[in-house]
Structures are given as C-alpha cells and as structure tokens.
Design an enzyme around this catalytic site. Structure first.
Site, PDB file in Angstrom:
ATOM      1  N   CYS A  14     -16.008  15.490   5.872  1.00 53.74           N
ATOM      2  CA  CYS A  14     -16.073  14.405   6.847  1.00 53.74           C
ATOM      3  C   CYS A  14     -16.100  13.078   6.102  1.00 53.74           C
ATOM      4  CB  CYS A  14     -17.289  14.549   7.749  1.00 53.74           C
ATOM      5  SG  CYS A  14     -18.861  14.355   6.868  1.00 53.74           S
ATOM      6  N   ASP A  18      10.349 -12.326  -7.239  1.00 52.97           N
ATOM      7  CA  ASP A  18       9.565 -13.076  -6.260  1.00 52.97           C
ATOM      8  C   ASP A  18       8.105 -12.649  -6.236  1.00 52.97           C
ATOM      9  OD1 ASP A  18      11.613 -14.689  -5.318  1.00 52.97           O
ATOM     10  OD2 ASP A  18      12.338 -13.154  -3.950  1.00 52.97           O
ATOM     11  N   ASP A  28      13.764 -13.868   1.512  1.00 53.12           N
ATOM     12  CA  ASP A  28      14.572 -14.363   0.403  1.00 53.12           C
ATOM     13  C   ASP A  28      16.032 -14.061   0.758  1.00 53.12           C
ATOM     14  OD1 ASP A  28      15.254 -15.322  -2.175  1.00 53.12           O
ATOM     15  OD2 ASP A  28      15.384 -13.256  -2.875  1.00 53.12           O
ATOM     16  N   CYS A  81     -18.890  12.470   3.636  1.00 54.96           N
ATOM     17  CA  CYS A  81     -18.704  13.035   2.291  1.00 54.96           C
ATOM     18  C   CYS A  81     -17.961  12.047   1.405  1.00 54.96           C
ATOM     19  CB  CYS A  81     -17.927  14.342   2.358  1.00 54.96           C
ATOM     20  SG  CYS A  81     -18.715  15.660   3.299  1.00 54.96           S
ATOM     21  N   ASP A  94      12.691  -9.498  -3.464  1.00 56.84           N
ATOM     22  CA  ASP A  94      13.262  -8.478  -4.337  1.00 56.84           C
ATOM     23  C   ASP A  94      12.212  -7.691  -5.108  1.00 56.84           C
ATOM     24  OD1 ASP A  94      12.395 -10.077  -6.372  1.00 56.84           O
ATOM     25  OD2 ASP A  94      14.375 -10.588  -7.153  1.00 56.84           O
TER      26      ASP A  94
END
Length: 787
Positions: free
Chosen positions: A77, A685, A485, A80, A681
């Site tokens: 769960c 960038d 871009d 945990c 890209d």
C-alpha cells in the site's frame, strides 16, 4: 549460466579438454548460497564494482554520488512506500529516494563515501522488506511470486469461509431448544479450528505489517485492518472458551476472504497496468548472429551482451534488432512501434539507421553495430521512463498525506464509537468498532493517483510520447498557452540550401566549402544543410572553431578570423552594416545565413525547410480548444512570420536568442493563470525548456541521454503531442473521479458504520470494492493508448 563467472569456468573446462569432469563427478557443485561466504554475500557482493556495473550509475555533479534502480518486495500500500522512503532517506549518505507504488521500483541516490549500497539494502531489510537490483526478469519473478502467494492466501481464506459457513448455518436456522448446548459448542470449536488457518496464514501479512508500523511508531493502512480482524477473532475465541452468547467466526473468515480477493484483483490490474513499461526491459534478444569476417560468409551465434561497436550482425525477418547501428547490406522494413508509437513499418536500406528493439519485417539485413548496452536509444528511453516513475507528482503526494492523516482520525473515531456503543448496546459494540475500522480504511484514496498515472504513462508511451518527469502529465493537462520553437519543431529541421549569393571574392563552391568546415561540429539543422551541400567536396582548413549558442560559429581561416551565422551577429562582429542582399533574401521563404571574414562580407546562404505533416492538425486542434499559441524563433522575423501565417499563428517572434526566449516565457509566467508548455528540440533549447511549466522535445534526432525535457516525442511528427495532451486531460479527469469517489465513499460509509448500519462483512466488501473500482477506472486509459 547463472552468471559470467560460471560461464567462464565452464569455457575453461571445455577449452582445456577437461570435459571428463562432467562424467566423473559424483555430486553437483555447491549452490550459490553455499559457495558464497556470508560476509561476501551480505556486504562485498553488492558493493563490488563489477557487480554494480549493470544497474549503478554516476549521478549529479558530485563524482562520489551514485544512483541505482531497485525493485522492492513486500510493498502492499501507499503507507509501505511512505515508510520505506522515510526510513531510507534518514540513512546517513542517502541523497534522494523515490519509490513508485504501482511498479514497486525504487530510485536511490547516495554518496558512496558515507554509505555503501549494501548498507541501504540492509536498512530496507531491517524494516521487513526486500530489495534487489532491478532487471526485467527479476521484476517478473517478484510479480509471479506475489501472485502465487496471494492466490494461496485467497484459496485458504475461501475454503475456510465455506466450511465455517456450513457450521454457522445450523446455529442461525435453529429455533429455541432445537440445538443442544453440546452440539452448539462442538460447532463453535469446529469453526474455531477452521478459522485459525485463515487468521494465522491468510491474514498474517496484515498483522505482520501492522506490528512493524506500530514498532516504528507509524500508522499504516494495515493497522485498522489488523485491529478489526484481531479483535473480532479474539472476542469469538473468548466466547467459545467461556460459553459466551455469540461467536462470529463466519464474519471473520468472510471479511478476510473478500478483503484478500479485492487485493488480489487489484494486484492483477496493477501488474497489467505496468506490463507495458516492463516490456522495454525484455524486448532485446538474448542471442544474435555475428558475422566476424563480413563480407566473407560465415556467422556465429553469440550473446547480445558480447556485441561491441564495429561488429557486423545479421538480422533475419521477424527478429529483433539487438543494438543500435547502420544498415550496410540489404533492404527491408522495420517495425518501431514500441519505440516511437508509429505502427507503420519504416523502410530500411544501406546507410539507414536501425534502432535496437525494433523488429525486422521482410528481408534479411546486415547491421554494423554503433551503440550497445546503456548507450543505446532503447536504454535511454528506459532510463527516462524510470526517472518519471520514480518522481512523485503533486497530486500523489497530496493524496498520500491525506491518507496518513485519515488513518489517525479513523482510529480515534473507531475507539470513540466503540466506547459509545458499549454504553448503549454492549452486544454490538465490538462489531460496530470493527466495521468503522474496516469501512473507512483509505486504501482507495492511496491508489487513486499513482495507478492512474502509471497507466497513463504506459498508454502515452504506446503513442510515442515518452513521459520523463513525474509532474508532466498533470501539468500538460493544465497547460493553457503553448510556445513553439520553429526549426526542427514545427518544421522538419532538414534544411537544404536553396540559394547562394557571393558577396566577396569567393565563388559558390568555395563558400560552401568554408561554411561547411565551420559548421562541422554543430548539429543544428542549418549546419546539417550546409554540410549536405558540400558533401563530396574538399572542405576549407579552419581552426579554433567556437560555437556561440543561438548566434553562429567563429573560427580562423588563412590566418584571420571568420564568422558564420545570423546576419546581425556577423554584422556586429564585422563592424559593418548588413548588405541590401540580406533583406532581399529574407523576403523569400527560408533562413538566411551570412559568412564573413575580417576583410568583409563573403556571401549569403538561403536555406529552406518544410512543415511537419502533423503541425497543421496540431495547431488546428489547439486553436479549436481556444488555447493561445506563440512561435519563438532565432530565424529572421520575416521567415518566422511566414511560417506562422501558414499555420495560422499570429503571435510570432523572430530573431530571438535563447536568453530572449527564456525571458519571454518568464514574462508569460508572471500571470499566475498561465500554465506554459514549451515545445522545442530538447538539447539546443535546454534553458528555455527548463523555464516552462512543462517542456516537450522532439526526440527523433536528439541525444535522449542529454534530453532535459519533461516529455519527449519519440517519432518524427507532432501527432503524438495532440493525442498525448488529450490523454493527459483524460488522466486528470480520472484522477479527480477516483479522488471524489474515495472521499465520497469514506465520508458516507463512516457515519453509517458509526450508526451500526454496516456489518463487518459489508465493510470488507465495500473496502475491497472501492479499491478495485479506482484501479479499474484507471485502466480505461489503456484503451485510449491503443487507439
């Protein structure tokens, strides 16, 4: 062979003519557990560099930091997950830890000077869990072991429930005086004996995890379940020993059966949800046909792990490509659906790149290996997916925090309710207490977000949209302003030289040779176009070449400085005004690049690009949704405006540097209502992508290992982004539906249980059913991913 060491020993035996050993030995060698000393098995093995090579990598700027991907066994769960994260993070030297509930995967980063990997594994074992280095085969083994163990527990609980119900039925149906006290006592003892395996075996994990949580002074979701089952069983045991008025062994066994049955179905759904992600770890073949003497005939079957760059391999129709490389012989088609989401086979011929993990469709191909192991594109995709799976999004952290508070409130409510009923109607106090404990357990709340995000990540990967950050899906769904871009994003980025305009003493051929020489080290689309134009020509001799991001290149030629790049950049370096030819060429479609040396202008290049096929449809869909869009480009404003006009985008800004783009996005973010998505890209960038709330990169031609975007489009088109944005919005809706359902269920069921209108059996069915419901609701995202 179990490992490379055993394989080496076997090869030595065979290679030295000692095969009689296998005929004459009278006992098998020691198992690994017997042959390996405890000290080495517990400490040395996991800390050995050779052992760590496959799953431990350097991380961060600190040369001593290491990062590993582990798989945890015993996670049941969200509590945990929280417990392990908190416990591991407190170990000295651990820098960061992230655990994904759905995949059971942990990503741990540590300083090896302060703690060793074996110390981290020991810390996990100390709180009752097991951790292993992640690999796909190990993950499947753990999943299979979990399924088998859970199925046995469900079987024992179901069998015990049926038998106990048979003994409880006469007591329910008998009227006053129809059953003697001896017979009733016998039925109670029989029910007790049959309930014992259910409580001690089937329900044992609840008690073990609850005791661990209490010992560590933390409240997990198994604490209320263990309290409910334990108190009901002990009360019934006491009633049996003291001839009390009633026992409820049937309710205990039914409750455990329905609870385990719900968790088993939830486990199957969760494992099904993550199976698509795990497929990436098992896609590569084990063996490959290497051609050591190519082009001479003759091949050998070798493990893929032994392939090295430069090797030639033959890939037959229907086989999986073992590594990244280039086709050197043959013509066929490759199915790259698992890697790019594109179901149409891609033609391949001599000179074509071939990606490991794709499937050769029609004819044999000979491949020269270029990248193997962790350097392949498939490995980079897996690492990015692991990074996304290990990060916890805001919604998941929020739901986990609420679930932790909810458990504390639940225990207080159950104790208060039980005490109140003890004074109102003591006979029902215990069962009302159990019902409140069970019905309000926030399992569904803890599953609501991580399960949906895991399924969505798998579905997006099938569409060719690779999610690399945990927050990406949620943020993409809320994005209300897209910034693009131009070159390589909205356009194909495969620029060709359309026109050369000499301005000095060099002719077109010499201009091409000098321009291509300066651009040799650049991967920008403009540089690729210039180099393609000069293919086969002798390049000019240049030196001291320096790249100026967003501007161009500078170097030396014939003893003097030379520059190539944007006309305004070259004009500033040259200290002269731009010639009239620049404006003339910019009026046409394309990008203008200038070349000059210290003596003056040498020439101009005009390069043209074409729109990506899916760009128009993507922009149309975003416009139909009323989402504003902007184009930011380093190209001349006239070129950028022409592309914007063709796409129908009015807000276009050309001639921008990376710093200018970053400042533009920061200005948009000054309005808190704006959630900005930047599409670029992925490498050139990087600062701009980092500035945006969510970043999307074209991954077709970039180095994925260096890609810093939150989302990567693996194919060559933008079609995946349109589908991915829609799926992200649907994911957010499903997460909200799950959260609304979880809160509505808990806030309506708890008052009913406190009033005594919900029996323990109904509470168990409701708890298991609510958890299963949120998982099944999340699985609806898979159908969208296959569409």
């Amino acid at each position: 062979m179990c490992c490379a060491g055993c394989e080496a020993v076997a090869q030595a035996i065979v290679g030295n003519g000692l095969t009689d050993y296998y005929r004459h030995r009278d006992a098998m060698p020691e198992t690994r557990a017997e042959a390996l000393p405890d000290e080495l098995r517990e400490l040395g093995l996991f800390d050995h560099p050779e052992f760590q090579r496959g799953f431990v990598r350097p991380a961060g700027e600190n040369e001593h930091e290491r990062e590993a991907s582990l798989i945890l066994e015993g996670i049941t769960c969200a509590a945990c997950v929280w417990l392990n994260e908190q416990h591991i993070a407190r170990q000295p030297g651990v820098v960061a830890v992230r655990i994904n509930y759905a995949t059971r995967r942990a990503r741990v980063r540590w300083d090896e000077r302060r703690i060793k990997l074996s110390g981290i594994l020991g810390a996990i074992q100390a709180i009752g869990y097991r951790a292993y280095p992640y690999d796909a085969a190990r993950a499947e083994q753990v999943a299979e072991r979990e399924r088998r163990a859970m199925l046995w527990r469900v079987f024992v609980a179901g069998f015990g429930m049926m038998q106990v119900m048979m003994y409880a039925f006469p007591a329910y149906m008998a009227g006053d005086g129809d059953m003697t006290a001896d017979v009733e006592l016998l039925l109670r003892w029989a029910s007790l004996i049959l309930t014992l395996p259910v409580v001690l075996y089937s329900a044992a994990p609840f008690f073990q995890r609850a005791w661990r949580d209490i010992r560590l002074r933390r409240l997990g979701m198994d604490v209320p379940v263990a309290l409910g089952v334990g108190s009901a069983f002990l009360a019934s045991l006491w009633a049996t020993l003291t001839h009390g008025p009633a026992v409820y062994f049937d309710s205990v066994t039914m409750f455990v059966f329905f609870l385990l049955g719900g968790r088993y179905l939830e486990m199957l759904a969760r494992q099904r949800a993550v199976r698509g992600i795990e497929e990436l770890g098992k896609v590569l073949p084990v063996f490959s046909e290497r051609l050591p003497h190519w082009p001479q005939p003759g091949g050998e079957r070798v493990p893929v792990s032994r392939l090295a760059p430069g090797d030639c391999v033959r890939v037959r129709p229907g086989e999986v490509v073992p590594a990244d490389g280039t086709v050197i012989d043959g013509a066929s088609e490759a199915n790259e659906a698992l890697l790019t989401g594109e179901s149409t086979p891609v033609p391949k011929a001599a000179g074509s790149p071939l990606t490991g993990g794709s499937i050769n469709v029609s004819s044999p191909l000979v491949l020269r290996i270029e990248q193997v192991g962790d350097d392949t594109r498939l490995a980079a995709i897996r690492r990015l997916m692991e990074r996304a799976a290990s990060e916890k999004p805001r919604l998941a952290a929020l739901s986990d925090r609420w679930a932790a508070y909810f458990v504390m409130v639940l225990l207080a409510l159950a104790a208060t309710t039980g005490a109140a009923w003890y004074f109102v109607e003591p006979a029902r106090a215990l069962w009302v207490f159990v019902s409140v404990l069970v019905v309000a357990c926030p399992c569904a709340l803890s599953l609501a977000t991580p399960t949906a995000l895991t399924v969505a990540t798998d579905a997006l990967a099938r569409l060719g949209v690779l999610v690399t950050r945990g927050h990406a899906i949620e943020t993409l769904a809320r994005a209300n302003h897209y910034v693009f871009d131009k070159t390589g994003t909205l356009t194909m980025g495969r620029m060709t030289v359309e026109e050369i305009r000499p301005l000095g003493g060099l002719d077109a051929g010499a201009l091409c040779a000098l321009g291509a020489a300066l651009e040799q080290g650049s991967e920008h689309p403009v540089a690729l176009g210039l180099r393609a134009m000069a293919a086969g020509k002798t390049l000019a001799a240049v030196s001291e070449v320096v790249a100026l991001t967003g501007q161009g290149m500078a170097g030396r030629h014939d003893g003097g400085e030379v520059w190539i790049g944007r006309p305004d950049f070259v004009a500033a370096r040259l200290g002269q005004p731009m010639p009239a030819a620049v404006a003339e060429l910019e009026a046409k479609t394309g990008t203008v690049v200038a070349l000059a040396d210290a003596r003056g202008w040498l020439g101009l290049f005009r390069l043209a690009d074409v729109l990506r096929p899916a760009a128009v449809e993507l922009i149309r869909q975003l416009a139909a949704a009323g989402i504003p869009m902007t184009i930011l480009s380093g190209d001349a404003p006239a070129v950028a405006v022409a592309v914007g006009r063709e796409l129908g985008i009015a807000d276009v800004h050309g001639g921008m540097t990376p710093q200018g783009k970053q400042a533009f996005i920061a200005a948009l973010q000054d309005d808190p209502a704006n959630v900005v998505a930047m599409v670029g890209d992925g490498v050139n960038d990087a600062p701009v992508l980092a500035q945006a709330h969510v970043s999307v990169a074209m991954g077709g031609g970039t180095d994925l290992a260096r890609n810093q975007a939150d989302i990567v489009l693996l194919g060559e088109g933008l079609a995946g982004l349109a589908a991915g944005a829609g799926l992200a919005r649907k994911t957010l809706r499903i997460i909200r539906q799950n959260l609304y359902w979880s809160f509505a269920y808990n806030f309506s069921a708890v008052p009913l249980a406190m009033l005594g209108w919900v029996t323990p059996l109904m509470a168990g069915v409701g708890m298991a059913g609510s958890s299963l419901l949120v998982v099944l609701n999340a699985l609806r995202l898979q159908h969208r991913g296959r569409a």
